[in-house]
Scaffold this motif. Structure first.
Motif, PDB file in Angstrom:
ATOM      1  N   HIS A  80       0.808  -1.212   0.000  1.00 64.79           N
ATOM      2  CA  HIS A  80       0.000   0.000   0.000  1.00 64.79           C
ATOM      3  C   HIS A  80       0.838   1.257   0.000  1.00 64.79           C
ATOM      4  N   PHE A 101       2.362   2.367   4.477  1.00 70.06           N
ATOM      5  CA  PHE A 101       2.716   1.031   4.936  1.00 70.06           C
ATOM      6  C   PHE A 101       1.817   0.595   6.058  1.00 70.06           C
ATOM      7  N   LYS A 102       1.565  -0.699   6.066  1.00 72.96           N
ATOM      8  CA  LYS A 102       0.675  -1.243   7.086  1.00 72.96           C
ATOM      9  C   LYS A 102       1.455  -2.217   7.942  1.00 72.96           C
ATOM     10  N   LEU A 103       2.427  -1.679   8.643  1.00 71.50           N
ATOM     11  CA  LEU A 103       3.253  -2.514   9.506  1.00 71.50           C
ATOM     12  C   LEU A 103       2.973  -2.173  10.959  1.00 71.50           C
ATOM     13  N   LEU A 125       2.097 -11.960   9.757  1.00 81.34           N
ATOM     14  CA  LEU A 125       0.867 -11.514  10.406  1.00 81.34           C
ATOM     15  C   LEU A 125      -0.347 -12.070   9.656  1.00 81.34           C
ATOM     16  N   GLY A 126      -1.200 -12.746  10.390  1.00 84.18           N
ATOM     17  CA  GLY A 126      -2.409 -13.275   9.775  1.00 84.18           C
ATOM     18  C   GLY A 126      -2.221 -14.670   9.202  1.00 84.18           C
ATOM     19  N   MET A 127      -0.981 -15.106   9.094  1.00 81.26           N
ATOM     20  CA  MET A 127      -0.751 -16.483   8.617  1.00 81.26           C
ATOM     21  C   MET A 127       0.406 -17.082   9.421  1.00 81.26           C
ATOM     22  N   GLU A 128       0.313 -16.849  10.729  1.00 78.88           N
ATOM     23  CA  GLU A 128       1.399 -17.264  11.610  1.00 78.88           C
ATOM     24  C   GLU A 128       1.665 -18.752  11.505  1.00 78.88           C
ATOM     25  N   ARG A 140      10.742  -3.132   2.136  1.00 77.30           N
ATOM     26  CA  ARG A 140      11.150  -4.509   1.868  1.00 77.30           C
ATOM     27  C   ARG A 140      10.254  -5.475   2.630  1.00 77.30           C
ATOM     28  N   LYS A 173       6.063  -9.512   2.880  1.00 75.35           N
ATOM     29  CA  LYS A 173       4.747  -9.951   3.330  1.00 75.35           C
ATOM     30  C   LYS A 173       3.970 -10.509   2.143  1.00 75.35           C
ATOM     31  N   ARG A 208       2.996 -14.654   1.122  1.00 74.25           N
ATOM     32  CA  ARG A 208       1.649 -15.137   0.845  1.00 74.25           C
ATOM     33  C   ARG A 208       1.524 -15.742  -0.547  1.00 74.25           C
TER      34      ARG A 208
END
Ligand SMILES: Nc1ncnc2c1ncn2[C@@H]1O[C@H](COP(=O)(O)OP(=O)(O)OP(=O)(O)O)[C@@H](O)[C@H]1O
Ligand SMILES: Nc1ncnc2c1ncn2[C@@H]1O[C@H](COP(=O)(O)OP(=O)(O)OP(=O)(O)O)[C@@H](O)[C@H]1O
Ligand SMILES: [Mg+2]
Ligand SMILES: [Mg+2]
Lengths: 511, 323, 346, 310
Positions: free
Chosen positions: A85, A88-90, A102-105, A148, A153, A157
């Motif tokens: 994005h 950043f969405k960190l 995150l979200g797929m630990e 990076r 991320k 995925r």
């Protein structure tokens, strides 16, 4: 041949406003596809539709030739799409590995297996040449590294189609170059990249195909090789725009800002500005170049009174402003376009007029006998909206209803419309489209011509070269060198920005 | 000297454990919402309905356990309403929290009147309280220190055992991690396809669960009865502790112990002749002073951050091209 | 449909839903909702005395609400109005019974000292909030408890009326804040409250300082950047907010009770805070919400006598209304700009 | 004549003494078929006057019982404003002579409680469950004059009967927090007080439960609390609000119009009494019981003076 992604006749409306109108976008597998357009042209909206964050009102999405419905990002991820994005969405308090997964630990016996996550992150980082330390906390890292991580991320995925929204807006030339190498590596591996950018050189340099949006509509999709920069601009803006070094007369007068051996610390208490001295004269634009995070922000904040200095002094004219409040510094003649416009530059909830009023609410004719003259405020706001070409419904529209570039223009309008003798301008065109960039550059040159002293901080070297009379390069809190902007090369700047000071360059800097 | 001996003894520690437990339970509940970025000032009300329905359940079924379950269920309903309004309707959490507190007060009294014909308290009526648990062998091993570990009602143990469990929960489980992410950076969670709404609901309900347990502990464990407004500000106290602990279970425990100790100590101070009204302010004053000191003395944080930024400086090296 | 119309309709709808729910609750306790609401209305507006009674109830809620509004406007949250009210009430009573002074001056001094007491009471939380960022929500809640206990202590141990219950001696007549009518205790406090509401509203919308405070509440970093000393201003705003809270206590002590006693005016501070929040921090809106709460409270007094429903039903209905209305906040213009807007990030 | 109609106004029908009043009124309702209305004032002083006005305005009640000192001010104003309305103020005497006062001598009953507790403490471990702390305890609700009056009697009783025994008095600061009552009681036990007198409404329930938990002794108040912690409650200091209201209503029903003046409910009239609990009484030496009985007589015949009630 099938397209990797095909958007057909996508229409997206926000209320009565149409952000995308029947837009087609076809991206071939294994290509780098650039999407360009002015601020508010609908680029991000289109990408959000492709990533399942927004649902189109009309139109169809085909992934690898198959019609696909993307009710949410999860579906998009499952379809092999990944998005980095614009913002950043960190999570700052988590480590790099935790952010990547995150979200797929990765879990073992129901508990998160931090070790495995770090190992996987390290592995990904090696495979794709994106150097990170998996155990580091993200809050402590620079923007370049954050990006990076964002890309990691997406890779973690399993994305094959990668969308990057203005990935280079916050990067240095070197970082950008590294990024493009990475991207080329991706397409070499058969992945597909879609990226949005306002930097046309980049677009020309890296993309295979360009799609131009204007006012929510698709204007054209062309192979990059068939285009010149000028044609591209013409398509985006609908007219020709120049962005070469601005012609100028020598106008430097008496020193206005004098900074002497200034030191300052960052949030963590470490020196961020080290022993910085320089002068800015009336009618002169002094540029500050540097990789983001090398003390420019802190320097600007100290000069604006928003951060205490730890040693050193600075003066505006004869007034020593060391340790003074923002109000006192403004009273002495500072105007300031901050680097983080959303955070500091505006009150998003207030109207354009109310934002224009800031810093002068105590002064006639803005207020008289202790009461604000709102009709005057509104009148002045209207005038500035016209002069700076701010696209808004009017002075009473809340700032948050404006697009990013127009918000920036509000800030510039306010700061440039006073009688300050010193303008501190930090990243004036970050995320701003070509047309608006030109307008802001014109304003800066006009202010220069009016004899104001201007300190211009920017990570965009072309901007510095176009506008500045002299360029100071900061590295690690120090000024590595000063160059005459006339005829300077980006490469020379780049070396200094990397902290490498060849004898030749530094001798030249003595001027 | 003799006074000090009388004041500071095993019994004081035991009393501190007792006074700490209910606040700790409700504060641990609040840690879920706090970490999920929701300011839950409605803990007081959730605790109160928990206490009330625990007693009702216990009376109707004759089982303390079912009583506890009823209390928890009631608190969960409150938590659900809270989540619905705050998360779904984006109502102001302070308004909703305060309103739910008011609702809990009015509702318990109205129901008490409807069911028992009087307001005030419910005592007797066949309320079955939770038993005291004796840790086998504690007497032999610890002698006069046995009361430190033995003889509390079950939820006291639950409260203290939950602390390490929650540490583990936040560090090592996905839900725990996600709750923290949702509080710190909701758009990061959203971008990874995590439903912020669902996670906040979950956090609210987990909070309701523990607040309900805390209420049930008040009315079936700590003592065996219900009184109007019997949460008596413990929920608010928990909110205070939550804020200066930032929802971290260990710091939460320390905060609750500090308050519990101040409470237990102040109750004892009275017997030495200090005026009750002043002594009763002690826990609040202690909490206030702690709050101010923590805000004022940021030095430990500075030290930590300096260390962190040292590491940052080192790690930044490879990023700048030095080839 | 224009925004304000939609907002008003939304609120009406919310209240209607809450009242429908309330009716169910009333049915559940075996009363007739129609009768209950009729009695409630009569109790609140039935005749001149009732209306005066409603205004009498409204006064402290309004003044406390304004206190809350002031802090909300700056993005700060003084939830300790309750404590300031108690301190102000005690201080005013003390001036009232402890000194013999000429009439008008005595009242004014009493009110001024009440305001000062409220100001003093919030000063420490305000200082630590402004200077070191100590959460003011918590510190002001905690100081409520201390204020109630402390005033009780002062009343019972140091200033108790000989032979009296837990109360101070009555104040001198010269310190009476006079009643407006002879049939009610309704006093000039309501006028002070209304004037404050209008004045505060005007101040915020029309003066540079009001603008600065509003901006600070909306985006403190922007305000700081614009040259506003947000620490000092935040401190000052909290002090003024506390002073108004204290004034609320002064009005109750000099206008209504004419003494201070244990359990002086419990809950009005919280009612005021909620009234202000429901009005989204708007001073004029707070007049409406405060009046609404005042009417409910006064109506409930008749309810207790004339029906079998108890006052707790009103508490329940009030809570339901607050909940329903709060859910409507989304519909409002600028809903996210004041108070609520996520200042409670930890 | 019409049915007799009475109302009662108070903020604490729910607490010990209030419960006893409500019991008395309900009994009168059952026995005489009177109309009865309970008016709950809540705890906001601002409301009181309005509530008196609402209750008195139609003159529909023959008697209005008023309980709670916080209502005194509003009551006196109402008595002046509605001269035809008869009010009964329970538990104290005010300045107005237009009011009927039902005054209780709680200090007398408390004196006996103090006597009993003091003597038990003096005997110490000779009595089952007692220690040798030579102290007795008192847990009050809020620190207000009525509660102080209990304490005064309790201390006097203990001092007179057992001068060496210490009286530890504490206040919970609230009538609504039984958990605090329990903690306070446990703290008192630890400090050697083996008998604790509860004068704290619902907070006091915590006292009783703490005595059961610690297996020590407690003394109940207002109503018979022997059953709340069997084996641990020594006695209850009854304050017979029920008797008082029942008597007054009865007179009214019988046509004897109750007139303004002070009615005293003390040991002599049976308005207050110390009721021993049978299960524990068995453990208490007869000599103690005799001394308590002697003290009772002394109080009744006036040989012992406990000072004036507030
Ligand atoms: N959620 C929304 N609600 C209403 N309008 C929106 C929303 N999101 C975007 N818009 C509007 O849609 C238009 C397109 O926005 P978009 O973010 O796609 O622009 P962009 O091309 O990415 O611009 P920029 O270069 O500034 O990032 C803008 O005018 C914007 O104001
Ligand atoms: N852009 C503007 N142009 C003219 N006047 C403005 C502008 N912004 C604010 N004002 C004036 O300043 C006042 C304060 O702004 P704000 O919207 O916060 O007012 P308010 O009184 O809180 O709200 P309301 O408008 O609902 O009464 C407004 O009422 C308006 O009269
Ligand atoms: Mg965009
Ligand atoms: Mg942009």
């Amino acid at each position: 041949m099938d397209y990797a992604v095909e958007l057909k006749r996508i229409t997206k409306r926000f209320g009565s406003f149409t952000a995308n109108e029947s837009v087609d976008l076809a991206v071939r597998p294994g290509e780098i596809h650039a999407v360009v357009g002015e601020n508010g042209a609908g680029k991000t909206t289109l990408m959000n539709v492709l990533f399942g964050l927004l649902q189109p009102d009309e139109g169809e999405i085909l992934i690898d030739g198959k019609p696909t419905v993307l009710p949410g990002p999860t579906a998009a991820i499952a379809a092999g799409i990944g998005m980095v994005h614009q913002h950043f969405k960190l999570v700052p308090s988590l480590t790099v590995a935790e952010n990547v997964f995150l979200g797929m630990e990765i879990t073992k016996g129901g508990l998160i297996d931090h070790r495995a996550q770090r190992a996987r992150t390290a592995e990904l980082s090696r495979t794709f040449g994106l150097k990170v330390d998996p155990g580091e906390r993200v809050g402590l890292l620079s923007v370049g590294i954050e990006q990076r991580i964002e890309i990691l991320k997406v890779l973690a995925r399993g994305a094959r189609i990668i969308i990057l929204d203005e990935p280079t807006a916050v990067l240095t030339p070197q970082e950008s170059r590294e990024l493009f190498e990475t991207l080329r590596g991706f397409v070499a591996k058969g992945m597909t990249v879609i990226f949005i950018s306002h930097h046309l050189e980049e677009v020309m340099e890296v993309s295979d195909t360009v799609t131009v949006l204007r006012l929510g509509k698709k204007i054209a999709t062309r192979p990059t090789a068939d285009l010149t920069k000028a044609e591209l601009v013409q398509m985006m803006v609908g007219r020709a725009v120049s962005f070469d070094r601005r012609p100028r007369e020598k106008s430097a007068g008496a020193p206005v800002l004098a900074v002497e051996r200034l030191w300052a610390r960052d949030e963590r208490g470490l020196p961020a500005v080290r022993d910085v001295s320089f002068e800015v004269r009336a009618g002169e634009v002094v540029g500050i170049a540097g990789v983001a995070g090398n003390g420019q922000t802190e320097l600007a904040e100290v000069l604006a009174g928003l951060r205490p200095e730890s040693h050193g002094r600075f003066r505006l004219g004869d007034v020593d402003l060391t340790g003074r409040s923002p109000a006192a510094i403004r009273a002495a003649g500072l105007a300031h376009v901050p680097g983080d416009r959303m955070v500091r530059g505006v009150d998003r909830h207030a109207s354009v007029a109310a934002n224009i009023l800031m810093t002068r609410q105590d002064r006639a004719p803005w207020s008289r006998r202790g009461l604000i003259d709102w009709s005057y405020v509104r009148h002045r706001a209207e005038e500035l909206i016209g002069r700076f070409d701010i696209r808004t419904q009017g002075p009473d529209a809340p700032v948050k209803s404006l697009s990013g570039g127009n918000i920036q223009k509000v800030v510039v309008a306010r700061e440039f419309s006073g009688d300050a003798r010193f303008l501190l301008v930090d990243q004036p065109t970050r995320g701003v489209d070509i047309g608006a960039q030109e307008a802001i550059h014109d304003e800066i040159m006009r202010q220069r011509a009016e004899g104001r002293a201007i300190l211009l901080i920017s990570v965009q070297l072309d901007e510095l070269i176009a506008l500045a009379d002299r360029i100071l390069v900061m590295f690690n809190g120090r000024i590595m060198g000063a160059l005459d902007a006339e005829g300077v090369s980006e490469d020379a700047l780049g070396l200094l920005m990397a902290g490498i000071a060849p004898e030749a360059v530094s001798r030249e800097a003595a001027a | 000297m003799e006074v000090l001996e009388k004041l500071f003894n095993v019994a004081l520690v035991v009393a501190t454990i007792r006074t700490t437990a209910p606040i700790l339970l409700v504060a641990l509940g609040g840690s879920f919402t706090t970490r999920a970025g929701i300011f839950n000032i409605g803990l007081e009300g959730q605790m109160l309905v928990g206490a009330f329905f625990a007693v009702i359940g216990s009376i109707w079924t004759g089982s303390a356990l079912i009583g506890v379950a009823c209390g928890v269920a009631a608190a969960l309903v409150f938590a659900l309403v809270f989540a619905l309004l705050v998360v779904t309707f984006r109502a102001n959490e302070v308004v909703v929290g305060l309103a739910l507190n008011i609702l809990a007060g009015g509702m318990t009294i109205s129901l008490m009147k409807a069911i028992f014909g009087t307001r005030g308290s419910i005592v007797g009526h066949g309320i079955v309280g939770l038993p005291k648990l004796t840790v086998p062998g504690a007497r032999d091993l610890l002698g006069s220190y046995a009361p430190l570990v033995s003889g509390f009602t079950p939820l006291v143990y639950v409260a203290f055992l939950l602390v390490p469990l929650l540490v583990l929960f936040y560090r090592r489980t996905r839900l725990g991690l996600h709750i923290g992410v949702v509080g710190e950076k909701p758009d990061a969670a959203e971008a990874q396809g995590l439903s912020v709404t669902r996670i906040r609901y979950t956090a609210s309900l987990l909070c309701g669960l523990l607040a309900g347990l805390a209420g049930a502990h008040m009315s079936l464990g700590y003592i065996t009865m219900f009184t109007e407004n019997m949460s008596s500000g413990r929920g608010f106290m928990a909110v205070a502790i939550l804020i200066f602990s930032n929802g971290d279970p260990v710091r939460l425990l320390l905060g609750c112990l500090l308050f519990g100790f101040a409470d237990a100590l102040s109750l004892r101070l009275q017997t030495f002749g200090f005026p009750s009204y002043l002594v009763l302010t002690v826990p609040y004053v202690v909490a206030l002073v702690a709050l101010f000191l923590l805000a004022w003395k940021t030095r430990p944080k500075l030290v930590r951050e300096t260390a962190d930024s040292m590491r940052r400086l080192l790690s930044i090296r490879p990023a700048s091209p030095e080839r | 449909m224009s925004d304000p119309v939609r907002a008003v309709l939304g609120q009406v709808l919310a209240v209607a839903i809450a009242i429908a729910l309330g009716a169910l609750v009333i049915l559940a306790v075996g009363e007739s909702p129609v009768r209950v609401f009729r009695v409630l209305f009569l109790g609140a507006f039935g005749d001149a005395t009732k209306i005066a009674g409603t205004l009498l109830q409204t006064t402290p809620i309004l003044v406390c609400g304004i206190a809350a509004c002031i802090s909300l406007r700056a993005g700060l949250f003084n939830i300790g109005v309750e404590g300031q009210l108690f301190m102000g009430g005690f201080a005013a009573a003390w001036i009232g019974f402890g000194f013999s002074l000429p009439p008008v001056f005595h009242v004014l001094l009493g009110l001024a000292v009440a305001a000062l007491a409220g100001l003093a009471w919030i000063a420490i939380p305000a200082f630590f909030r402004a200077r070191y960022g100590a959460n003011e929500v918590v510190s002001t809640i905690l100081s409520n408890y201390v204020a109630v206990l402390l005033t009780s202590y002062l009343t019972i141990f140091l200033f108790k009326r000989p032979g009296g219950w837990s109360e101070t001696p009555p104040i001198h007549e010269s310190a009476y804040l006079p009643a407006i009518f002879d049939f009610s205790r309704l006093n000039w406090g309501i006028v002070i409250g209304l004037a404050l509401a209008v004045g505060v509203w005007f101040y915020f919308r029309a003066t540079p300082r009001g603008y600065a405070i509003t901006t600070m509440g909306s985006n403190p970093k922007f305000a700081e950047y614009g040259g506003i000393d947000i620490r000092r201003q935040g401190f000052a705003v909290l002090l003024v907010s506390g002073a108004v809270g204290g004034l609320a206590g002064g009005i109750e002590a000099l206008g209504v009770h004419r003494r201070f006693m244990e359990g002086f005016a419990p809950g009005f501070g919280f009612d005021g805070v909620i009234a202000a929040l429901l009005a989204n921090g708007h001073p004029l809106g707070t007049i409406v919400t405060a009046l609404f709460f005042g009417a409910l409270r006064n109506g409930s007094l008749l309810l207790e006598v004339d029906t079998n429903a108890s006052r707790e039903i009103i508490t329940v209905i009030q809570a339901l209304i607050i909940l329903a209305v709060s859910a409507q906040i989304l519909m409002r213009r600028r809903a996210d700009s004041t108070a609520g807007e996520r200042r409670w990030k930890f | 004549q019409d049915k007799v109609s009475v109302a009662a106004i108070s903020g604490y029908f729910a607490q010990g003494f209030g419960v006893s009043i409500v019991n008395g009124l309900n009994k009168a309702k059952d026995d005489f078929g009177i109309d009865l209305k309970l008016i709950d004032t809540g705890n906001r002083a601002l409301d009181y006057e309005e509530q008196f006005a609402n209750a008195a305005k139609d003159g529909q009640y023959d008697l209005i019982f008023v309980m709670g000192w916080e209502l005194a001010d509003a009551l006196q104003k109402a008595a002046a404003a509605y001269p035809n309305q008869r009010f009964v103020f329970i538990d104290g005497v005010l300045d107005s002579d237009k009011i009927i006062y039902a005054n209780f001598s709680e200090e007398q009953g408390s004196y006996l409680a103090g006597t009993l507790a003091g003597l038990m403490a003096e005997k110490g471990s000779a009595i089952a469950k007692m220690g040798d702390g030579k102290a007795i305890g008192f847990v009050g609700g809020r620190d207000i004059p009525v509660i102080r009056n209990f304490l005064k009697g309790y201390e006097a009783g203990s001092k007179d009967a057992a001068p060496d025994v210490r009286v530890d008095a504490v206040f919970a600061g609230t009538f609504d927090d039984p958990a605090k009552g329990s903690e306070l009681t446990l703290a008192l036990y630890e400090q050697g007080a083996d008998v604790v007198f509860n004068v704290a409404g619902p907070t006091g329930e915590g006292v009783m439960q703490a005595s059961a938990a610690a297996d020590k002794y407690s003394i109940g108040v207002d109503i018979d609390m022997c059953a709340t912690a069997p084996g641990n409650v020594v006695a209850s200091m009854l304050k017979r609000g029920d008797v008082a209201v029942y008597t007054l209503v009865k007179e009214e029903v019988e046509g004897k119009k109750v007139t303004p003046g002070v009615r005293t409910f003390d040991l002599a009239s049976g308005g207050v009494e110390l009721k021993m609990c049978d299960d524990v009484a068995a453990n208490i030496p007869a000599e103690i019981k005799d001394k308590v009985e002697a003290a009772r007589k002394a109080v009744i015949d006036g040989t012992v003076k406990i000072g004036e009630a507030q």
